[in-house]
Design a protein around this motif. Sequence first.
Motif, PDB file in Angstrom:
ATOM      1  N   THR A  93      -5.106  10.356  -7.665  1.00 37.99           N
ATOM      2  CA  THR A  93      -5.303   9.046  -7.054  1.00 37.99           C
ATOM      3  C   THR A  93      -4.101   8.668  -6.196  1.00 37.99           C
ATOM      4  O   THR A  93      -2.971   9.076  -6.486  1.00 37.99           O
ATOM      5  N   SER A 135     -10.747   2.257  -3.568  1.00 34.91           N
ATOM      6  CA  SER A 135     -10.576   3.049  -4.784  1.00 34.91           C
ATOM      7  C   SER A 135     -11.017   4.476  -4.499  1.00 34.91           C
ATOM      8  O   SER A 135     -12.205   4.754  -4.361  1.00 34.91           O
ATOM      9  N   GLY A 181     -15.165   7.660  -3.523  1.00 31.59           N
ATOM     10  CA  GLY A 181     -14.647   6.405  -3.003  1.00 31.59           C
ATOM     11  C   GLY A 181     -15.519   5.258  -3.466  1.00 31.59           C
ATOM     12  O   GLY A 181     -16.746   5.357  -3.441  1.00 31.59           O
ATOM     13  N   THR A 206     -20.516   3.219  -3.906  1.00 31.42           N
ATOM     14  CA  THR A 206     -19.834   4.462  -4.271  1.00 31.42           C
ATOM     15  C   THR A 206     -20.350   5.626  -3.443  1.00 31.42           C
ATOM     16  O   THR A 206     -21.552   5.760  -3.212  1.00 31.42           O
ATOM     17  N   ARG A 240     -15.978   0.941  -3.168  1.00 30.93           N
ATOM     18  CA  ARG A 240     -15.560  -0.333  -2.598  1.00 30.93           C
ATOM     19  C   ARG A 240     -16.683  -1.335  -2.705  1.00 30.93           C
ATOM     20  O   ARG A 240     -17.815  -1.043  -2.340  1.00 30.93           O
ATOM     21  N   THR A 254     -10.539   8.637  -5.586  1.00 31.32           N
ATOM     22  CA  THR A 254     -10.019   9.646  -6.494  1.00 31.32           C
ATOM     23  C   THR A 254     -10.430  11.019  -5.993  1.00 31.32           C
ATOM     24  O   THR A 254     -11.512  11.186  -5.433  1.00 31.32           O
ATOM     25  N   THR A 294       0.831  -1.196   0.000  1.00 29.49           N
ATOM     26  CA  THR A 294       0.000   0.000   0.000  1.00 29.49           C
ATOM     27  C   THR A 294       0.870   1.251   0.000  1.00 29.49           C
ATOM     28  O   THR A 294       1.938   1.288   0.604  1.00 29.49           O
ATOM     29  N   SER A 299      -4.023   1.695  -2.713  1.00 30.06           N
ATOM     30  CA  SER A 299      -4.783   1.725  -1.471  1.00 30.06           C
ATOM     31  C   SER A 299      -5.829   0.633  -1.486  1.00 30.06           C
ATOM     32  O   SER A 299      -6.149   0.066  -2.545  1.00 30.06           O
TER      33      SER A 299
END
Length: 302
Positions: free
Chosen positions: A18, A25, A39, A45, A41, A27, A5, A22
Motif C-alpha cells: 500500500t 485506497s 482501487g 471498487t 473510492r 493496494t 500525501t 493517497s
Amino acid sequence: MWLPTDAALQFAPDGRVTPKASAVSVTFSGGGTGALLTGVRDGRTLSLTWPKALPKPTLAGNVATYANVLPGVDLPLKAEVEGFAQLLVVKTPAAAQHPDLASLKFKLDTVGLNVSTDATTGLINAVDLAGQSAFTASTPMMWDSTTTGGGTTSPLLMSKTAAPRVLAATTGGETPAPSDTFVAPSGAKDAQMPTTVTGGNLEIKPDQALLTGASTKYPVYIDPSLAWGERQNWAWAYRSWPNNSYWNTKQDVRVGYESETNGLSRSFQLDTTNLKGAQVTKSTFRAKKTWSWSCTATPVEL
C-alpha cells in the motif's frame, strides 16, 4: 487527522502493498494468486488480476516490481496520489516471443461500476450507477526503447502514433530512473493496442510487428494504465489522428506546434465548485517544463 500525501510503498500487515497516504485506497499484490491491484473510492471498487501467481515484489519508492512474471518480462506497478499505473517490460527479443504476449487478459472485478471500451477511440471507461466516470484509461499504448538522443533513429522510422508518446529525452548512454520507465522516451517507436472488456476480462492485444520487429530496441514497454476519474482532467486533441483518444493519458503535458509530428493542441478541465460564490482576485497555474522541440522563446496562452 489530515496527513500529507505520500505514494511511497510499504508492506501492510496483511502482506499486501500500500502507499503510505493517497487520495484513493490502492493496494497491490504482495505475491501469490490474489488481485494484482485493487482501487476503492466512494464505495466503488476496481480489481485487476494477473492470470498467474505473482512473485513477491521489490519496492523502490512508489514502484513495486514483480520480476519475471513471464520469462524475461517484468511487471512494475506505480502508486500515485490519485490512482495507479502499470507496465509490462519485455526485456529481450526472446522474451517477446512468449505466446502469452499475443493477448494479455487481466481478470476484471468491479463493485458499483460498469466498464466498457470505445470501439473507435479505444478509451476505457468505468461508470458508476449514476453514469459518472469513476476511472478512465486512454488508448492503451506500447513503445520500444529507441531514443532521439542517441542519434540513431530517423523520424521516418517512428510509428504514425508516435507523436503523442514523444515526451522526454535521454542522451546516449543515459539510463532512465525507475519512475521514467512509465514515460516513453523521445523518438520511441510505438503502437496502439486493441482493447476489449468481455466475460469479466480486460483483454489487450500487443502489436506484434513492434513487439518482435527487427528494428525494435528492447526493452519494450506495454502500458495499460488506468486513472480514477476526476473533474481535474486533461487531454490531447491531436490534429493528425483525430480519432485517437488521449483523455487523462499518463504522460507529460505538451503544448504548441512541433514539425516532426505535425503539431497538437491541448485542453484542461479544472474543478472550481469549491469557488462558487467567491470573488477571485488572483489565480496561478504552474507547470514544470521538461522538454522543448525548439530553443526559440515563444509565448503560451492559458
